[in-house]
Design a protein around this motif. Structure first.
Motif, PDB file in Angstrom:
ATOM      1  N   PHE A 255       0.887  -1.163   0.000  1.00 49.61           N
ATOM      2  CA  PHE A 255       0.000   0.000   0.000  1.00 49.61           C
ATOM      3  C   PHE A 255       0.923   1.211   0.000  1.00 49.61           C
ATOM      4  CE2 PHE A 255      -2.444   3.465   1.631  1.00 49.61           C
ATOM      5  CZ  PHE A 255      -3.737   3.246   1.183  1.00 49.61           C
ATOM      6  N   ILE A 256       0.779   2.068  -1.024  1.00 50.71           N
ATOM      7  CA  ILE A 256       1.686   3.205  -1.196  1.00 50.71           C
ATOM      8  C   ILE A 256       0.873   4.495  -1.154  1.00 50.71           C
ATOM      9  CG2 ILE A 256       3.436   4.267  -2.652  1.00 50.71           C
ATOM     10  CD1 ILE A 256       3.840   1.561  -4.001  1.00 50.71           C
ATOM     11  N   ALA A 257       1.241   5.394  -0.248  1.00 51.62           N
ATOM     12  CA  ALA A 257       0.620   6.721  -0.169  1.00 51.62           C
ATOM     13  C   ALA A 257       1.711   7.751  -0.423  1.00 51.62           C
ATOM     14  CB  ALA A 257      -0.017   6.941   1.205  1.00 51.62           C
ATOM     15  N   PHE A 258       1.577   8.531  -1.508  1.00 49.51           N
ATOM     16  CA  PHE A 258       2.625   9.501  -1.826  1.00 49.51           C
ATOM     17  C   PHE A 258       2.046  10.899  -1.954  1.00 49.51           C
ATOM     18  CE2 PHE A 258       1.304   7.889  -6.040  1.00 49.51           C
ATOM     19  CZ  PHE A 258       0.959   9.084  -6.667  1.00 49.51           C
ATOM     20  N   ASP A 259       2.896  11.884  -1.749  1.00 48.41           N
ATOM     21  CA  ASP A 259       2.531  13.285  -1.879  1.00 48.41           C
ATOM     22  C   ASP A 259       3.098  13.837  -3.181  1.00 48.41           C
ATOM     23  OD1 ASP A 259       1.262  13.504   0.709  1.00 48.41           O
ATOM     24  OD2 ASP A 259       3.269  13.411   1.580  1.00 48.41           O
ATOM     25  N   ILE A 285      -3.869  19.017  -6.533  1.00 48.54           N
ATOM     26  CA  ILE A 285      -5.198  19.060  -7.119  1.00 48.54           C
ATOM     27  C   ILE A 285      -6.037  20.144  -6.437  1.00 48.54           C
ATOM     28  CG2 ILE A 285      -7.353  17.791  -7.479  1.00 48.54           C
ATOM     29  CD1 ILE A 285      -5.075  16.871  -9.232  1.00 48.54           C
ATOM     30  N   MET A 286      -6.673  20.974  -7.259  1.00 45.48           N
ATOM     31  CA  MET A 286      -7.637  21.978  -6.789  1.00 45.48           C
ATOM     32  C   MET A 286      -8.999  21.571  -7.349  1.00 45.48           C
ATOM     33  SD  MET A 286      -5.659  24.450  -5.308  1.00 45.48           S
ATOM     34  CE  MET A 286      -6.338  26.107  -5.559  1.00 45.48           C
ATOM     35  N   GLU A 287      -9.973  21.451  -6.497  1.00 50.68           N
ATOM     36  CA  GLU A 287     -11.291  20.985  -6.909  1.00 50.68           C
ATOM     37  C   GLU A 287     -12.260  22.158  -7.031  1.00 50.68           C
ATOM     38  OE1 GLU A 287     -13.736  19.283  -8.507  1.00 50.68           O
ATOM     39  OE2 GLU A 287     -12.776  17.507  -7.625  1.00 50.68           O
ATOM     40  N   ASN A 288     -12.764  22.386  -8.243  1.00 50.92           N
ATOM     41  CA  ASN A 288     -13.695  23.492  -8.472  1.00 50.92           C
ATOM     42  C   ASN A 288     -15.146  23.108  -8.231  1.00 50.92           C
ATOM     43  OD1 ASN A 288     -12.728  26.031  -8.928  1.00 50.92           O
ATOM     44  ND2 ASN A 288     -12.413  25.777 -11.132  1.00 50.92           N
ATOM     45  N   ASP A 289     -15.445  21.811  -8.236  1.00 56.18           N
ATOM     46  CA  ASP A 289     -16.820  21.368  -7.975  1.00 56.18           C
ATOM     47  C   ASP A 289     -17.086  21.496  -6.481  1.00 56.18           C
ATOM     48  OD1 ASP A 289     -19.216  20.026  -7.558  1.00 56.18           O
ATOM     49  OD2 ASP A 289     -18.811  18.530  -9.104  1.00 56.18           O
ATOM     50  N   PRO A 290     -18.018  22.367  -6.067  1.00 58.64           N
ATOM     51  CA  PRO A 290     -18.245  22.582  -4.628  1.00 58.64           C
ATOM     52  C   PRO A 290     -18.761  21.355  -3.906  1.00 58.64           C
ATOM     53  CG  PRO A 290     -19.954  23.659  -5.917  1.00 58.64           C
ATOM     54  CD  PRO A 290     -18.914  23.192  -6.896  1.00 58.64           C
ATOM     55  N   ARG A 291     -19.269  20.363  -4.639  1.00 60.61           N
ATOM     56  CA  ARG A 291     -19.755  19.151  -3.996  1.00 60.61           C
ATOM     57  C   ARG A 291     -18.625  18.194  -3.650  1.00 60.61           C
ATOM     58  NH1 ARG A 291     -23.869  17.884  -8.795  1.00 60.61           N
ATOM     59  NH2 ARG A 291     -21.932  18.482  -9.836  1.00 60.61           N
ATOM     60  N   PHE A 325      -4.314  18.360   0.114  1.00 59.92           N
ATOM     61  CA  PHE A 325      -3.092  18.653  -0.646  1.00 59.92           C
ATOM     62  C   PHE A 325      -2.593  17.411  -1.400  1.00 59.92           C
ATOM     63  CE2 PHE A 325      -3.113  21.539   3.035  1.00 59.92           C
ATOM     64  CZ  PHE A 325      -3.168  22.760   2.358  1.00 59.92           C
ATOM     65  N   ALA A 326      -3.504  16.754  -2.053  1.00 60.96           N
ATOM     66  CA  ALA A 326      -3.155  15.545  -2.812  1.00 60.96           C
ATOM     67  C   ALA A 326      -2.755  15.908  -4.230  1.00 60.96           C
ATOM     68  CB  ALA A 326      -4.340  14.583  -2.834  1.00 60.96           C
ATOM     69  N   GLY A 327      -1.926  15.073  -4.817  1.00 59.91           N
ATOM     70  CA  GLY A 327      -1.592  15.202  -6.223  1.00 59.91           C
ATOM     71  C   GLY A 327      -2.447  14.245  -7.032  1.00 59.91           C
ATOM     72  N   ALA A 328      -1.939  13.826  -8.171  1.00 55.36           N
ATOM     73  CA  ALA A 328      -2.672  12.893  -9.018  1.00 55.36           C
ATOM     74  C   ALA A 328      -1.796  11.698  -9.334  1.00 55.36           C
ATOM     75  CB  ALA A 328      -3.109  13.576 -10.313  1.00 55.36           C
TER      76      ALA A 328
END
Length: 483
Positions: A255-259, A285-291, A325-328
């Protein structure tokens, strides 16, 4: 007595009253017999503290092993909530039995199960869950999470975990062999929240630390079932990366969790990921969908993609995960023919990547931002190659080491931890276990709103309601004026 007396109204009314009384007595007896037969009660608490959730009932319906729940408490002082809940478990499955032991009367029994507890002592109102020689001890501190004030004093109860702890313990003692998970460190990796390790241990995983020096000297331990990997502050030594790759290629699991990485990259860490078609992104990642975000666009509420790992998380339709503050996950343009990658979490199509978080600008999409939505935030990877038989490597990767950090728990509880535990179960080939969210005392649950819900409530309170009041007021004024 004359026959005419039977025809009098007084006699007829008296006979009718007597018959109704007898009928009422018979109905009362029948109702009590039926109540005793079916053991039905009604839980009137707002949080359903005495009632098993649908997740527990579904799990118990398939349980075929004998299990015993034993409460440790002086006779006459048993906690009523726990007693009622234990009776619910016994009523839900005939394989479950309940017992109560007074520690003063049964010291040998208590001592038998106290060996692994702090100080070798078992607190009163602990519950011992046994099955087939396996057991778990649930102490009161595991079942109740206290609420602290700013001075560190306990001021109340933040949440209760009675059902979650008991169901999880039953699952743990009946599912068989325990998996051993090694958390790899030694290169500046940020350690997970200690509560995360406690959560995994309750889910029947043994968690151990594995330092880089141990890997360089002795390699990956032979008893390792799964490796927990995260972004190092400085790059791995080449021998460490080679040892991890050798473990994975030999039917290993991780299981790998990276920033996201800004500036200097980590070639050896990247080499391990690239072997399975993964690249660490260099943008947030910046999320523009308010939901799909909360408070700020960098606090993501990802959409869970249909997958076996996510089944227990979406069973009730109210499960939320939080990644900050996640990437992709940037999959290779062409994966090896032996490798498959299945998404687990994705963003909306309105999301974008910001490569420079120091730029002082708006939180909305700018010309210098990275497009490509929807972005993949977590994935399940399977690599299979054949010699004389199939060799299968499995990896779950998620962008954001925040998945096992403490701050998200204040918003989504243990939901992030549950995702990791479900992923580890999938890596081990286990059926998805039940996940029961913690319950909060009435009136203390935090109100969790995404940006869309917050905007809707703001519009309702500042727009719709004032206009409605104005319309009603004008209508009343006109009516009185013309009356």
């Amino acid at each position: 007595m004359k026959l005419s007396h039977f025809k009098e109204k007084r006699f007829r009314y008296g006979t009718f009253s007597t018959a109704m009384m007898l009928l009422a007595v018979i109905l009362f007896v029948l109702v009590n017999l039926l109540a005793g037969e079916f053991n039905r009660t009604w839980d009137l608490t707002a949080e359903g503290l005495f009632t098993l959730s649908s997740q527990s009932r579904t799990f118990l319906n398939e349980l075929e092993q004998d299990v015993t729940l034993t409460m440790i408490a002086p006779t006459g002082t048993e906690e009523p909530i726990l007693v009622a809940l234990m009776e619910e478990y016994a009523a839900a499955n005939a394989h479950i039995a309940t017992a109560f032991r007074d520690p003063m009367v049964n010291p040998a029994f208590v001592q038998r199960f106290s060996a692994g507890l702090e100080g070798g002592m078992m607190p009163n109102h602990s519950i011992v869950v046994e099955s087939g020689g396996q057991y778990r001890v649930i102490t009161p501190d595991l079942m109740i999470t206290p609420q602290f004030n700013q001075w560190g004093q306990i001021v109340g109860i933040a949440s209760v975990n009675f059902e979650r702890q008991i169901t999880t313990a039953i699952h743990a003692v009946t599912q068989g062999e325990t998996a051993i998970v090694y958390k790899v460190g030694g290169s500046g990796e940020v350690p997970p929240d200690p509560a995360f390790f406690s959560f995994l241990e309750a889910e029947n995983f043994i968690v151990r630390d594995l330092h880089a020096l141990d890997i360089l000297r002795e390699g990956i331990p032979e008893d390792a079932d799964i490796l927990l990997l995260t972004t190092p502050q400085w790059d791995w030594p080449a021998d460490k990366a080679t040892a991890i790759l050798a473990f994975l290629e030999d039917e290993g699991r991780a299981f790998i969790a990276f920033d996201p990485v800004f500036g200097e990259r980590r070639p050896q860490f990247d080499r391990v990921l690239a072997n399975y078609g993964i690249r660490v992104s260099d943008y947030v990642i910046m999320e523009n969908d308010p939901r799909q975000h909360i408070m700020v666009p960098m606090f993501l509420l990802p959409h869970l993609w249909p997958h076996e790992i996510n089944l227990p998380l979406v069973a009730e339709g109210r499960m939320g995960l939080l990644l900050r503050f996640a990437g992709a996950i940037e999959p290779a343009d062409i994966l090896r023919p032996t490798t498959t990658m299945e998404p687990l979490m994705i963003t909306s199509t309105d999301a974008f990547g910001r490569t420079d978080m120091h730029i002082e600008s708006t939180l909305f999409h700018e010309g210098y931002d990275y497009d490509g939505a929807p972005f993949m935030l977590a994935a399940a990877i399977t690599d299979t190659f054949f010699t004389d038989r199939a060799h299968i490597t499995q990896i779950v990767v998620v962008s954001g080491s925040d998945v096992w950090a403490s701050p998200p728990r204040e918003v989504v509880g243990d939901n992030n931890f549950a995702f990791v535990a479900s992923s580890l179960g999938w890596l081990m080939g286990q059926e998805p276990g039940p996940f029961i969210p913690t319950r909060t005392p009435p009136g203390t649950a935090p109100l969790m709103l995404n940006q869309f819900q917050a905007n809707a409530l703001a519009g309702l309170s500042m727009g719709v309601l004032p206009v409605a009041v104005l319309i009603v007021g004008v209508a009343v004024w006109l009516r009185r004026r013309h009356s």
